[in-house]
Design a protein around this motif. Structure first.
Motif, short mmCIF file in Angstrom:
data_model
loop_
_atom_site.label_atom_id
_atom_site.label_comp_id
_atom_site.label_asym_id
_atom_site.label_seq_id
_atom_site.Cartn_x
_atom_site.Cartn_y
_atom_site.Cartn_z
N LEU A 132 65.31 12.71 -33.59
CA LEU A 132 66.91 12.48 -32.91
C LEU A 132 67.41 13.83 -32.81
O LEU A 132 67.72 13.96 -31.50
CB LEU A 132 67.57 11.41 -33.41
N PRO A 133 67.54 14.51 -33.59
CA PRO A 133 68.19 15.93 -33.65
C PRO A 133 67.38 16.77 -32.66
O PRO A 133 68.02 17.60 -31.96
CB PRO A 133 68.52 16.26 -34.81
N ILE A 167 65.81 15.90 -30.00
CA ILE A 167 65.90 15.45 -28.78
C ILE A 167 67.23 15.88 -28.26
O ILE A 167 67.42 16.39 -27.00
CB ILE A 167 65.71 14.05 -28.42
N LEU A 168 68.18 15.81 -29.22
CA LEU A 168 69.60 16.34 -28.84
C LEU A 168 69.51 17.72 -28.61
O LEU A 168 70.31 18.46 -27.80
CB LEU A 168 70.53 15.95 -30.05
N LEU A 169 68.66 18.70 -29.24
CA LEU A 169 68.67 19.97 -29.19
C LEU A 169 67.95 20.11 -27.66
O LEU A 169 68.32 21.12 -27.08
CB LEU A 169 67.83 20.65 -30.26
N TYR A 202 65.13 24.04 -37.21
CA TYR A 202 66.03 23.57 -36.17
C TYR A 202 66.44 24.85 -35.16
O TYR A 202 66.63 24.87 -33.93
CB TYR A 202 67.28 22.97 -36.52
N THR A 208 62.18 17.48 -23.13
CA THR A 208 63.74 16.94 -23.08
C THR A 208 64.59 18.02 -22.11
O THR A 208 65.22 17.58 -21.32
CB THR A 208 64.40 16.77 -24.30
N SER A 209 64.52 19.09 -22.52
CA SER A 209 65.33 20.35 -21.89
C SER A 209 64.69 20.29 -20.43
O SER A 209 65.54 20.52 -19.52
CB SER A 209 65.12 21.49 -22.51
N VAL A 219 68.54 18.37 -25.17
CA VAL A 219 69.61 17.84 -24.19
C VAL A 219 70.33 19.21 -24.09
O VAL A 219 70.77 19.65 -23.10
CB VAL A 219 70.28 16.55 -24.65
N PHE A 220 70.75 19.69 -25.03
CA PHE A 220 71.72 20.95 -25.20
C PHE A 220 70.94 22.09 -24.51
O PHE A 220 71.46 22.83 -23.67
CB PHE A 220 71.91 21.29 -26.46
#
Length: 808
Positions: free
Chosen positions: A397-398, A400-402, A564, A606-607, A404-405
């Motif tokens: 999850l984090p 994937i959030l990275l 990360y 994702t990015s 997105v960012f």
């Protein structure tokens, strides 16, 4: 009109007669092979072929197929090879090569060598040399790329430390090397030793206090401005092509475009020197992109040592593809990633043998850099790390959030940077590149010095963020309150509370991130060598948080903060460049472990998805469009339903198509047509009444052939009849000697009908590397479609002004 003339330079050509023969081929290689079997390759530069007095009388249903089959075309090609005219078949600056003609020329050369190799031992030696020349040129390219990369790394580190002080015992040592032999360093202050003196100590005689800080601050700004000024001055005076990243132009060159001097020796020399100066100045840029440019310069220069590559532009681009792989190999220490980068990102034509040679070039370059060992850590890069802690499923999850960012950051960066570059081009500010570099450098130096994370160079920052805390780390990020006792080791107490230095470091990193985000927008595109800064993320967690309570054992290391940072860097770089496979492999090679392939893939994909939602073009494609380079991106889909007749020229409001007749023009009339127009080629027809197509002749080839004939043939005067047929026309007895130009005529120009869908035409242009094709209707010549026309049409379909994207 100026844009029109600038663009009238030749992009696409060659020939098949009908697009139906193309659709049956299953691959690019088959398309090239099949086209090469039936084409005459004395091609045509593209563009601006419209003008003149073409009659509109009805013609017959004669359909000009491909020269009557293989025998006719092959005979014509052999005639050309047996009677070469110096200069014919070469390309002017800002023209596009003819991929199929170059490929066929290489086949004929190869057949000639094979047919002679059994005649004597000398011919056999020549054939062996020809077979191995490809491996020799990529070996030389790899050796030079690795050596130059090592030199750049060593020089940039030394100059970067020179901004803060100097080593008294040996001026050529950087800060770290200066303190290697010192016995007075401590664990907490391992970078302080008597041999290294800051500028405040040398000038004021004091190492601490406000005066010392101000003096070091001033000297930091002074050296940064000096390095930046010298870099931009060298670029402006000696090699204007040495500025920027170089990857957009290399992508365009590898697609077949000619930019004279962009990969020359002066560009190589100035790019190498100014890249060191630009990195040392502290600007928010990297050296990865410029290293690809440096490697391609090496490949281009060495290719001139081998006739196989110096006389064939398509073969030369195979060397450049291998060189770009070597450049990424030494930039990131990732040989396999370099090969994939060349395949995915920059190469237009990538046959299997180019894959092997790219692999070998990357291997040689990495070996040379490893032998030089510029960082003293036995690694190819400064920030090489190894992680051994496994990742947990909940961490997806984090990750994937990275991603997105990273996608959001990439979309924002591309739009902001392109907007600023466009403003630079359209305002007076762009006329003062030296002043712009000085201003950006001054702002960067003034803001960067107080923050230790912006003061140090990019590679050192990445190394610090990628590296996990351990007993040998003295970073502020690792200042935890010690709970060690005699029975517990350092890494057995992972839940130690943070010291105040950790929180201060996190605030400094947040400020550094904001500053880097803003200043990189204005830095990328300056008139100095500038690659992309690699942003990194900082991860922080607490073992009492709910998600970690559920998944982590008490007293165990749950996450790896450096991981990360690495995933965040990959996500941001993927969002900016839209690279996928090659980027994952590059970062994987940096970490040296297969354990983190899935997190990297998740973040990078994702990015890319998030970035594509705001625009499919990456930063390199966006700069290609901004500069108006004639680049047909294979990744871009054409889904519109227009037909060839809607895109071809002449339009209804245009003058008729400029044409030449096959046997009733004099030299004077032909020269008048050439002098009165600025077009680069002319269709040759049987007569203006019939409009039946014979072939296509280049303006450059016609001019060279006439000059050559006047020099070497007697009796060629202005009244001499020019004919493109096999046999001379019947002339009066007192007529001057006629001039035969059949050897420069392309007898099989690519033609399509006026009802051909543009989707197919665009696909043909991409796969065959065409520069133009002729449009017929019931066998009559109707018009022409050039690469420029296709680019303009695609811009119009995207609701863009086509005149603003061509050669700005």
């Amino acid at each position: 009109m100026e844009s029109e003339q600038l663009y009238s330079r030749g992009y696409c050509r060659t020939g098949y007669s009908s697009y139906n023969s193309i659709t049956s081929a299953s691959s690019d290689e088959e398309l090239l092979d099949s086209a090469g079997a039936t084409m005459d390759f004395h091609t045509t530069e593209d563009d601006n072929l419209l003008d003149g007095d073409a009659a509109s009388s009805p013609g017959s249903n004669y359909v000009m197929s491909n020269g009557g089959g293989v025998a006719s075309s092959t005979t014509h090609l052999l005639d050309f090879l047996e009677e070469p005219i110096p200069g014919v078949g070469t390309y002017d600056d800002f023209h596009t090569i003819d991929w199929v003609r170059e490929k066929c020329k290489d086949r004929e050369r190869h057949r000639k060598i094979n047919s002679k190799k059994k005649e004597s031992s000398w011919e056999f030696s020549k054939s062996v040399y020809d077979a191995w020349s490809g491996w020799l040129v990529v070996t030389l390219t790899g050796l030079a790329s690795g050596a130059l990369a090592g030199l750049i790394d060593i020089a940039a580190d030394w100059l970067n430390d020179l901004k803060e002080g100097v080593c008294l015992s040996a001026m050529w040592f950087n800060h770290e090397q200066c303190c290697w032999t010192s016995n007075e360093t401590t664990f907490a202050e391992r970078d302080k030793c008597p041999q290294w003196k800051s500028w405040a100590e040398l000038i004021l005689g004091q190492a601490e206090g406000p005066g010392s800080y101000i003096m070091n601050y001033f000297m930091y700004i002074y050296w940064a401005l000096s390095f930046a000024f010298l870099a931009v001055l060298l670029v402006k005076v000696f090699a204007p092509y040495a500025c920027g990243s170089g990857i957009p132009e290399i992508k365009t060159i590898l697609s077949g475009f000619i930019i004279r001097g962009y990969l020359g020796k002066w560009t190589l020399l100035i790019k190498t020197i100014t890249l060191v100066l630009a990195v040392a100045s502290g600007l928010s840029l990297g050296k990865e992109g410029p290293l690809v440019h440096v490697a391609c310069c090496c490949g281009n220069i060495f290719s001139y040592l081998f006739p196989k590559y110096s006389k064939n532009e398509a073969k030369k681009r195979e060397v450049l593809s291998a060189a770009s792989a070597a450049g990424v190999s030494v930039a990131f220490g990732a040989p396999i990633g370099g090969v994939l980068f060349s395949l995915e990102e920059v190469s237009y034509y990538f046959p299997l043998k180019t894959l092997w040679r790219s692999f070998f070039a990357a291997l040689v370059a990495a070996f040379v850099l490893r032998s030089i060992n510029p960082f003293g850590n036995s690694r190819l890069v400064l920030f090489y790390v190894e992680y051994h802690t496994p990742w947990y499923l909940f961490e997806l999850l984090p990750f994937i959030l990275l991603g997105v960012f990273g996608g959001l950051w990439g979309a924002f960066f591309i739009r902001a940077n392109i907007a600023w570059c466009r403003r630079r081009k359209s305002t007076r500010f762009g006329k003062y590149p030296v002043l712009e570099v000085i201003l950006v450098t001054a702002i960067t130096a003034v803001v960067a010095f107080p923050n230790p994370y912006t003061r140090q160079n990019t590679s050192m920052l990445i190394k610090e963020l990628f590296t996990d805390c351990g007993p040998l780390e003295s970073s502020q990020l690792c200042q935890y309150r010690s709970q060690m006792n005699g029975s517990k080791a350092f890494n057995e107490t992972p839940n130690r509370p943070s010291a105040p230095g950790v929180y201060a470091a996190m605030w400094q990193l947040c400020l550094a991130l904001i500053f880097k985000v803003v200043i990189t927008i204005f830095t990328f595109g300056l008139k100095v060598p500038s690659g992309l800064f690699i942003p990194s993320m900082l991860a922080y967690y607490h073992h009492d948080w709910f998600i970690f309570k559920e998944w982590c054992e008490v007293g165990a290391d749950c996450i790896t903060p450096g991981l990360y940072a690495m995933v965040g860097a990959a996500a941001c770089l993927g969002g900016v460049t839209r690279m996928t496979v090659s980027l994952v492999v590059i970062v994987f090679e940096l970490t040296g472990g297969l354990e983190y392939i899935v997190p990297l893939m998740a973040a990078v994909m994702t990015s890319k998805w998030v970035g594509d939602a705001f625009g499919r073009a990456g930063i390199y494609e966006s700069h290609i469009r901004l500069n108006g380079y004639p680049f047909l991106d294979a990744k871009e889909e054409f889904t519109h339903t227009t037909l060839a007749r809607e895109v071809m020229r002449p339009r209804r409001s245009d003058p008729p198509l400029a044409v030449l007749t096959q046997d009733d023009l004099s030299v004077e009339e032909l020269q008048a047509v050439i002098s009165e127009t600025s077009y680069n080629g002319f269709p040759v027809i049987v007569s203006k009444e019939s409009q039946r197509l014979v072939g296509f002749a280049l303006r450059r080839d016609i001019t060279i052939a006439i000059e050559n004939a006047r020099r070497k043939q007697e009796g060629i005067v202005l009244a001499s009849r020019v004919y493109f047929t096999q046999h001379a026309p019947t002339l009066p007895a007192d007529s001057p000697r006629p001039l035969k130009l059949r050897s420069i005529l392309d007898m099989s120009p690519f033609t399509v009908t006026d009802h051909t869908p543009m989707e197919i035409v665009v696909d043909i242009f991409r796969k065959l590397g065409l520069r133009q094709c002729l449009v017929t209707h019931n066998g009559r010549l109707l018009g022409i479609i050039t690469k420029k026309d296709i680019l303009r049409h695609m811009a119009q379909m995207a609701n863009q002004d086509p005149d603003t994207i061509m050669f700005n």
